[in-house]
Write a protein that holds these residues in place. Structure first.
Motif: not given
Ligand code: 5GP
Ligand code: MN
Length: 340
Positions: A278-284, A295-299, A306-314
């Protein structure tokens, strides 16, 4: 937050309908458990309901009752799209933003049937005709329990439905450990056990069927562990090489990120997983206490949760992503330190 929209659901389902139930991309126990439970309930009510998943799911969830009939869009896109196109009712479960539907996003944007969201993530988007969103719920499975028992009474809880719902509640609450698992959640789980969910067999199927290769990969993750005590943070990463050396299969990294939180003095744990396909870094991201990873993952990482469990990408390289992550920490020093 919305209360269970019982009247609207009853109206939407007052005659036999062609229905499709969709979990988010890379579905977890909650997404699949809720979809399969709802599908089985609707099929007992004269509806014709299919679960369509954007992509495949890990082996440790393949035993779920009904899992072998799930249509996987990744390998059957025409069928998946035409089911959505011709559905009277489309349920989207355990997500609240169509971008989380992966390959099915387009079909969902275009679909003409009624769209019903059932979800517990923060900040729901307004795409559904009926929205049941409750961010204080432990899991989508707890919400689907409410839907099924309100529509059909507790006699609607077959052993198969109960097992699916119990699985999602257990996996989304860290086996009932997280603050999101309330006394009500435990009563719901107990009711599901009363209706045939075999809690010991489910826990074994989920957690005690591991392969040696997964443990080797866990070893790589632990080797990469970096503790930043000044910021109460632990980070790990897994490279494509780690994955190929350890014969990586979907789902093998499940739960690794939680290990960081087992360290004394750590309230923020992160794992970065290279994903060349997927040409990305998946982050948990995981936290304990008040540090808000949603908020951190969104920003910073185009994600959420969720507040204590979220995901993101780079989309940057692993080393650039790690450097960027480390550069963000000072901004959060006071919050991270105060929540240790
Ligand atoms: P995980 O780290 O297990 O993939 O995800 C943790 C939580 O964050 C889950 O509730 C998941 O649905 C949510 N999540 C994971 N990745 C993303 C993402 O890219 N965007 C959003 N909005 N939520 C995510
Ligand atoms: Mn969930």
């Amino acid at each position: 937050m919305s209360l269970l929209p019982l009247k609207e659901l009853q109206n939407a389902l007052n005659t036999p309908k062609k229905a499709v139930v969709i979990p988010h991309k890379n579905p977890d126990g909650d997404a699949l458990g809720s979809c399969l439970a709802l599908q089985q309930y609707l099929n007992t009510q004269q509806h014709d309901c299919t679960v369509v998943s954007p992509n495949d799911f890990p082996d440790f969830l393949k035993w779920l009752p009904g899992a072998d009939h799930i249509i996987i869009a990744e390998s059957d896109l025409d069928n998946a799209s035409s089911l959505i196109q011709s559905a009277d009712v489309v349920f989207t479960l355990d997500f609240n933003d169509l971008s989380r539907a992966g390959l099915l996003e387009h079909a969902l944007v275009e679909c003409e049937g009624e769209t019903i969201m059932i979800d517990h993530h923060i900040d729901p988007k307004a795409y559904a005709t009926i929205t049941y969103s409750d961010t204080v719920m432990s899991s989508t499975c707890e919400m689907v329990y409410n839907v099924i028992t309100q529509l059909g009474g507790s006699e609607a809880l077959t052993p198969a439905i109960s097992s699916c719902l119990y699985t999602g509640i257990m996996t989304d609450t860290g086996s009932f450990k997280y603050p999101s698992a309330t006394a009500t959640t435990l009563r719901v789980a107990a009711d599901l056990v009363d209706h045939g969910a075999d809690k010991t067999a489910i826990a074994q199927a989920l957690y005690d069927q591991g392969h040696l290769s997964r443990f080797k990969l866990m070893g790589r993750a632990i080797d990469s562990l970096e503790v930043i005590p000044s910021h109460a943070t632990a980070l790990m990463f897994i490279t494509e090489k780690d994955k190929s050396d350890c014969h990586f299969k979907k789902g093998d990294t499940e739960g690794f990120v939680n290990m960081g939180l087992q360290l004394r003095g750590i309230c923020f744990s992160v794992i970065f997983i290279e994903n060349a396909e997927d040409q990305m870094i998946k982050i948990s991201f995981r936290s304990s206490g008040d540090f808000d990873v949603n908020t951190f993952a969104r920003k910073h990482f185009n994600g959420g949760g969720h507040k204590n469990a979220a995901g993101g990408r780079s989309e940057q390289s692993l080393s650039e992503t790690l450097a960027y992550f480390r550069s963000l920490l000072p901004e959060y020093l006071s919050t991270l330190k105060s929540h240790q």
